[in-house]
Design a protein around this motif. Structure first.
Motif, short mmCIF file in Angstrom:
data_model
loop_
_atom_site.label_atom_id
_atom_site.label_comp_id
_atom_site.label_asym_id
_atom_site.label_seq_id
_atom_site.Cartn_x
_atom_site.Cartn_y
_atom_site.Cartn_z
N LYS A 164 50.09 28.60 29.12
CA LYS A 164 49.80 29.06 30.42
C LYS A 164 50.22 28.10 31.44
CE LYS A 164 45.68 31.57 28.68
NZ LYS A 164 44.23 31.73 28.87
N LYS A 165 51.00 28.81 32.53
CA LYS A 165 51.18 28.12 33.63
C LYS A 165 50.72 28.81 35.05
CE LYS A 165 55.17 25.37 31.84
NZ LYS A 165 56.62 25.00 31.92
N THR A 166 50.55 27.90 36.11
CA THR A 166 50.26 28.40 37.05
C THR A 166 51.14 27.86 38.16
OG1 THR A 166 47.64 28.21 36.40
CG2 THR A 166 48.25 28.33 38.87
N GLN B 127 48.86 32.72 37.54
CA GLN B 127 48.92 32.23 36.40
C GLN B 127 49.55 33.10 35.38
OE1 GLN B 127 45.14 31.84 33.90
NE2 GLN B 127 45.69 29.66 34.01
N GLU C 243 51.15 33.60 31.35
CA GLU C 243 51.08 33.10 29.92
C GLU C 243 52.26 33.62 29.02
OE1 GLU C 243 47.95 33.85 26.26
OE2 GLU C 243 48.32 35.44 27.62
N SER D 216 52.66 34.28 25.55
CA SER D 216 51.78 34.49 24.38
C SER D 216 52.60 33.82 23.23
CB SER D 216 51.77 35.95 23.95
OG SER D 216 52.82 36.77 23.82
N THR E 33 56.11 37.27 27.85
CA THR E 33 55.40 36.93 29.29
C THR E 33 54.72 37.78 30.07
OG1 THR E 33 57.30 35.15 28.95
CG2 THR E 33 56.15 35.26 31.37
N ILE F 298 48.38 37.07 34.03
CA ILE F 298 47.00 37.23 33.53
C ILE F 298 46.12 37.21 34.70
CG2 ILE F 298 47.63 36.73 31.16
CD1 ILE F 298 46.70 34.00 31.65
#
Length: 685
Positions: free
Chosen positions: A503-505, A562, A564, A566, A571, A574
């Motif tokens: 997960k990246k924000t 954010q 994700e 998976s 992608t 979320i």
């Protein structure tokens, strides 16, 4: 490409949680949906992990559907009539999933003279197949095959309510192709728990019983019917606690995919196509010589004889893998003319010389992406049917420099389906199986682009232009916009060959609604004609929230998005939120006694510190005079005065009990205390 509008947290959850499901049954299927054959494995309670045999007791089922007389036939029933009714039997449907008509893998089907070639469908903006006047999408045809997988499982003894499934996909499948497969599974009423790469599933099946103290690097070479895939996998072990309350962990196996390489058009059918062209040329010479009418004709224009040649070419390839030569005879191939020839393994290798040279290139690509060399590889495993060609194995050994032996320790046809079923049991809450850690990678880089979302007023202005309304206002706004540069942001979200399950924000300060575009970055790994657009999101509510905060005199909100990636390689966004930090001054009332106690505590600390200093000074100077000896008279006077005061106060103390009670009833005084508190205003957008 899909577009979502994010209005609230609930709406976001609905938009992004409809991809993969959770297990709720007593059995899980693992389906290896190859381009030529389908293999189905099942895991259920009180039973071993096993392959499902079809209605003909075969362990693999042909991926084709025959439409005849209003009925549908699958597997061997369709394959037995393929030579007679090739134009009613679509095959290789999974190759067309999520792809356009000009995609290299789709164009190969036309080049290899398949009877049913895909065409562009303007209604759905994708490819379709027309069978006997009825047009089908690849998703519909794949859904039929998956429904047949449910039927043969029910007949095998797995029950009638099996819906949970894990599907295998090639490692080079893009997001569009993965989502198309999920759509096909939804049409078949299947609950997809996860998607897993084919080589990763085979590595998982091999790693069930593998626990090594030192990391071991394996190279998996998978040549299937339509594509070649190579993966570098590192096996290791670690200590894992069964529960959070456990004091001692258990050593379990784990593996991580380090690199990948592939050739999406090199497979067993590529070798078949060379034999088909050779035999077609020979038959054309015999046919035209016998006709002798001066008109050159080509058998490639006729679907039925070409289907017969393709089936014969596959048989020739299998026989030459174990023998040096084979006689070929096809009775009445076309126009009442039979075809007869003699083929040797040397001739076959000559026809496929350039394909054999391509067979080792993905090994170099996989090692390069893993930052390894051949010296770092401990073993190699061969899987897939295409690797059984002897010359292919010779080329692999030559590329390895003779340093490694070719390993065939797992079932080359069934390991992927078995690994997929075991993966479903691993992630399901309905089963408790031996845990095996797994980490995969995504080969394609993904980026994000942010721009201001076009407002409703701007949209109305576009319509007003058609009717000459709002022209003056638009010119004024245009002049203002020219002074200000358009706001935009761009960043790489997930890098090439990065881990999945992350997960990246993305955080930025902004006061306008945002249009978010998730796309593939330009990369040599992406096949030509691949659509770069993945997702489109409209993040609304930011502008309204910023206006509310501006009325309070606060700054611009901080927007956080954010994303994700998976474990299935998909992608999605979320969570989206906007925050503003606000400093609020809060006044509290505290008891006066508490303030007095604090003052006394401070005074006591100062007295103790002074006494400590005097003690240190005395220790430093032995000739110094003590304080008590230096002032004896003053000390006596103070003692006497204290004695008199005590005597005078005896009567007042004994006779004034009412005054003491009154003092006890008096409430302590309140004192105001001020402090600063940081308050965060949060809004889900």
């Amino acid at each position: 490409m899909r577009v979502f509008g994010l209005w609230a947290a609930a709406g976001l959850a609905v938009a992004t949680s409809c991809v993969l499901g959770r297990a709720d049954a007593k059995a899980i299927l693992g389906v290896d949906l190859g381009s030529l054959y389908m293999k189905v494995a099942i895991v259920q309670r009180n039973s071993p992990l096993e392959i499902v045999t079809n209605l003909h007791s075969k362990r693999k089922t042909e991926q084709m559907v025959l439409f005849d007389s209003g009925s549908r036939f699958y597997g061997s029933d369709a394959s037995s009539l393929l030579a007679r009714k090739p134009q009613l039997t679509p095959a290789h449907m999974s190759v067309m999933l999520g792809r356009t008509a000009d995609h290299p893998n789709v164009q190969v089907l036309s080049e290899r003279h398949y009877p049913l070639t895909p065409t562009f469908n303007e209604t759905r903006s994708g490819v379709g197949l027309t069978v006997d006047g009825t047009e089908f999408t690849p998703e519909e045809l794949v859904a039929m095959v998956l429904s047949h997988a449910k039927d043969i499982t029910a007949a095998y003894g797995g029950g009638t309510q099996i819906r949970d499934v894990v599907l295998t996909v090639p490692g080079f499948f893009t997001q569009h192709e993965r989502r198309a497969l999920l759509d096909a599974a939804a049409l078949a009423e299947l609950n997809v728990l996860a998607l897993i790469d084919e080589n990763t599933a085979a590595a998982l099946h091999m790693g069930i019983d593998m626990i090594s103290e030192e990391p071991l690097n394996y190279l998996f070479y998978n040549m299937g019917a339509s594509a070649l895939q190579v993966s570098v996998v590192q096996f290791h072990s670690y200590e894992r606690k069964e529960t959070k309350y456990a004091t001692k962990g258990k050593v379990v196996g784990s593996f991580q995919v380090k690199g990948k390489g592939w050739d999406a058009t090199l497979g067993g059918e590529a070798f078949d196509a060379r034999l088909v062209d050779f035999m077609a040329d020979e038959f054309n010479q015999q046919w035209n010589k016998k006709r002798n009418d001066g008109v050159e004709k080509d058998v490639r224009s006729f679907p039925r004889p070409m289907t017969k040649l393709r089936l014969q070419a596959n048989k020739v390839k299998h026989v030459l893998s174990a023998n040096s030569e084979i006689p070929v005879f096809i009775d009445g191939l076309h126009d009442d003319i039979s075809y007869q020839t003699h083929l040797s393994r040397a001739k076959f290798e000559e026809l496929c010389h350039d394909l054999l040279l391509r067979a080792t290139l993905p090994i170099e690509t996989a090692l390069k992406s893993a930052n390894m060399t051949l010296e770092d590889i401990h073993a190699i495993e061969l899987i897939g049917g295409g690797m059984r060609v002897p010359r292919v194995q010779e080329e692999i050994l030559k590329s390895l420099g003779g340093k490694l032996d070719l390993g065939m320790h797992i079932n080359s046809d069934e390991s992927m389906a078995l690994g997929a079923a075991f993966h479903g049991a691993n992630i399901s809450t309905a089963f408790k199986v031996r845990h095996v850690g797994m980490t995969d990678i995504n080969p394609f880089p993904i980026s994000i682009s942010l721009v201001d979302l076009e407002s409703d007023d701007a949209k109305k202005g576009t319509l007003g232009k058609l009717f000459g309304i709002g022209k003056k206002e638009k010119e004024e706004k245009k002049a203002e916009n020219e002074e200000e540069e358009a706001w935009s942001k761009h960043a790489t979200l997930f890098k090439s060959f990065g881990k999945v399950g992350l997960k990246k924000t993305i955080a930025f300060t902004h006061d306008e609604d945002v249009h978010c575009a998730v796309d593939y970055e330009e990369s040599d790994l992406l096949p030509p004609q691949t659509e770069h657009a993945i997702e489109r999101y409209n993040v609304t509510g930011v502008k309204k929230f910023a206006a509310e905060m501006a009325e309070k005199g606060l700054g611009k909100p901080k927007v956080s998005l954010q994303f994700e990636m998976s474990t299935s390689g998909i992608t999605k966004l979320i969570k989206a939120e906007a925050t503003v930090e606000e400093i609020v001054i809060v006044t509290e009332e505290v008891d006066d006694d508490e303030a007095t106690n604090e003052t006394e505590a401070v005074a006591a600390n100062e007295t103790e510190a002074a006494a400590a200093n005097e003690t240190e000074a005395a220790a430093a100077d032995p000739e110094a005079v003590p304080v008590e000896e230096a002032t004896p008279v003053e000390s006596d006077k103070e003692t006497a005065e204290e004695g008199e005061t005590t005597k005078e106060g005896d009567n007042s103390t004994k006779g004034d009990n009412s005054t003491k009670e009154t003092k006890e009833e008096i409430k302590p005084k309140k004192k105001k205390k001020t402090k600063m508190v940081e308050k965060v205003s949060l809004r889900i957008v």
